[in-house]
Enzyme design. Structure first.
Site, PDB file in Angstrom:
ATOM      1  N   GLN A 136      20.485  18.226  16.284  1.00  0.00           N
ATOM      2  CA  GLN A 136      21.059  17.687  17.522  1.00  0.00           C
ATOM      3  C   GLN A 136      22.475  18.176  17.784  1.00  0.00           C
ATOM      4  O   GLN A 136      23.054  17.857  18.818  1.00  0.00           O
ATOM      5  CB  GLN A 136      21.040  16.153  17.479  1.00  0.00           C
ATOM      6  CG  GLN A 136      19.649  15.555  17.533  1.00  0.00           C
ATOM      7  CD  GLN A 136      18.945  15.785  18.855  1.00  0.00           C
ATOM      8  OE1 GLN A 136      19.581  16.101  19.871  1.00  0.00           O
ATOM      9  NE2 GLN A 136      17.627  15.627  18.866  1.00  0.00           N
ATOM     10  N   CYS A 170       6.435   3.211  19.378  1.00  0.00           N
ATOM     11  CA  CYS A 170       5.197   2.460  19.277  1.00  0.00           C
ATOM     12  C   CYS A 170       4.425   2.947  18.058  1.00  0.00           C
ATOM     13  O   CYS A 170       4.041   4.110  17.980  1.00  0.00           O
ATOM     14  CB  CYS A 170       4.364   2.640  20.539  1.00  0.00           C
ATOM     15  SG  CYS A 170       2.930   1.557  20.601  1.00  0.00           S
TER      16      CYS A 170
END
Length: 381
Positions: free
Chosen positions: A179, A324
């Site tokens: 990143q 999820c």
């Protein structure tokens, strides 16, 4: 479409798409390990890509190994270096509690194999304290890994200082720079790492190719045995993808000064407008130094997934701070490590900009949030 999920995947640069199109349309199909002329041509292209990456990082070309992803690079760095560590009696592995799941998965594997793992927690601002990392670097430490920049909050970690301490104490140091690439100067003169991971699709290259930089003084055991990549990764190299990564990295590096200044201005304007026009909005990691493109916002009384869906229906792409898993909403481990409650973590969204972001995009996203946040809060009741 307003795409604000660059930290997940950046659009492929036009120059990179052109390179790939030409590469796959050409007659150059040799295996880079073959000795005939087609193989030698492929090897020359691969060597050129390796040298291009090395120039950006400030290392030697032979220290650059191409992988299939940043996740693979992380696993190869941790697992590979652990098994080849020069002092087997050292069994401590030091890392942070806010690393990418790929890195934490590799660390968990080492733990199952007998490593003693220390996961250093960050402060409330999302930054791991240098002193806490150094305290964990006891004489039995073999390996330390600290990400350069966090993928969820954009917070810059004290990688430079920890790398220096590791060098002084004879501890191998790895940094996940996935990143950081294209957002801050990516130089091994800045962070003196033994191992460093990259992933092409974070800075305009294609998904499916990464890099692990391994200093020539360091040995790693291959996860996939074979003679390729200096014995670090078996399998025929994907030459076009290596070229694509190298080109994308060079372009991102060349544009860094302009991109950093512009995105810092846009991010600050975005955060200023949202917090001024909406009550109950907080910037996760806002008190720490960050990469210029990332805002992680917490909305009091809001279910982040509901807000994400509302924005998506308007063609605005952002990310939730939750994932999820098996049908259960799991709060972000990064935000939880920072001290947020499960509800606060689920009420957070990540907004990550990129080279294509404009002032009009900022205005559009702010306007959408001003309209949708009160409605989502009312539904949460």
């Amino acid at each position: 479409m307003t795409y604000w999920d660059y930290n997940a995947a950046a659009p492929i640069r036009a120059e990179v798409a052109t390179l790939l199109s030409r590469a796959f349309a050409s007659s150059g199909y040799g295996n880079a390990s073959s000795v005939h002329q087609e193989g030698r041509a492929a090897r020359a292209r691969l060597d050129a890509a390796r040298a291009q990456v090395a120039r950006v990082l400030g290392c030697e070309p032979k220290e650059v190994s191409f992988t299939g992803s940043g996740s693979e690079a992380d696993a190869l760095a941790l697992v590979g270096a652990w098994h080849m560590r020069p002092q087997p009696e050292r069994r401590r592995v030091v890392t942070s509690a806010v690393e990418h799941p790929a890195l934490l998965g590799a660390v968990a594997q080492l733990e199952r194999e007998g490593a003693y793992v220390v996961r250093v927690a960050p402060g409330p601002d999302g930054r791991v304290r240098e002193a806490d990392m150094l305290e964990a670097l006891t004489p039995d430490a073999a390996l330390c890994s600290l990400m350069w920049a966090n993928n969820e909050t954009g917070v810059l970690q004290p990688a430079r200082e920890v790398a220096l301490a590791c060098r002084q104490r004879g501890v191998l140091f790895h940094t996940d720079a996935v990143q950081a690439a294209g957002k801050v100067p990516l130089s091994l003169r800045e962070v003196d790492a033994d191992l460093l991971s990259l992933s092409a699709h974070k800075f305009g290259g294609p998904p499916g190719v990464g890099v692990l930089m391994v200093r020539k003084s360091v040995d790693v055991r291959a996860l996939t045995p074979g003679h390729q990549e200096g014995g670090r990764r078996g399998g025929t190299q994907n030459v076009p993808y290596a070229e694509a990564l190298a080109l994308a990295l060079a372009l991102a590096d060349a544009e860094l000064t302009e991109t950093t200044a512009r995105l810092t201005t846009l991010r600050d304007a975005f955060e200023r407008e949202v917090t001024a026009r909406l009550p109950g909005v907080h910037i996760n990691g806002g008190a720490a130094p960050r990469v210029p493109n990332t805002s992680n916002l917490r909305f009091d009384g809001v279910e982040g997934e509901a807000l994400l869906i509302a924005l998506d229906l308007e063609g605005i792409c952002v990310s939730s701070g939750a994932a999820c898993a098996s049908g259960t909403l799991t709060p972000s481990h990064v935000l939880r490590a920072m001290g947020l409650s499960p509800a606060q973590a689920r009420g957070s969204l990540r907004f990550s900009m990129g080279p294509g972001t404009t002032e009009a995009d900022v205005a559009r996203v702010v306007d959408a949030l001003v309209r949708h946040v009160p409605h989502v809060r009312a539904l949460a009741g």
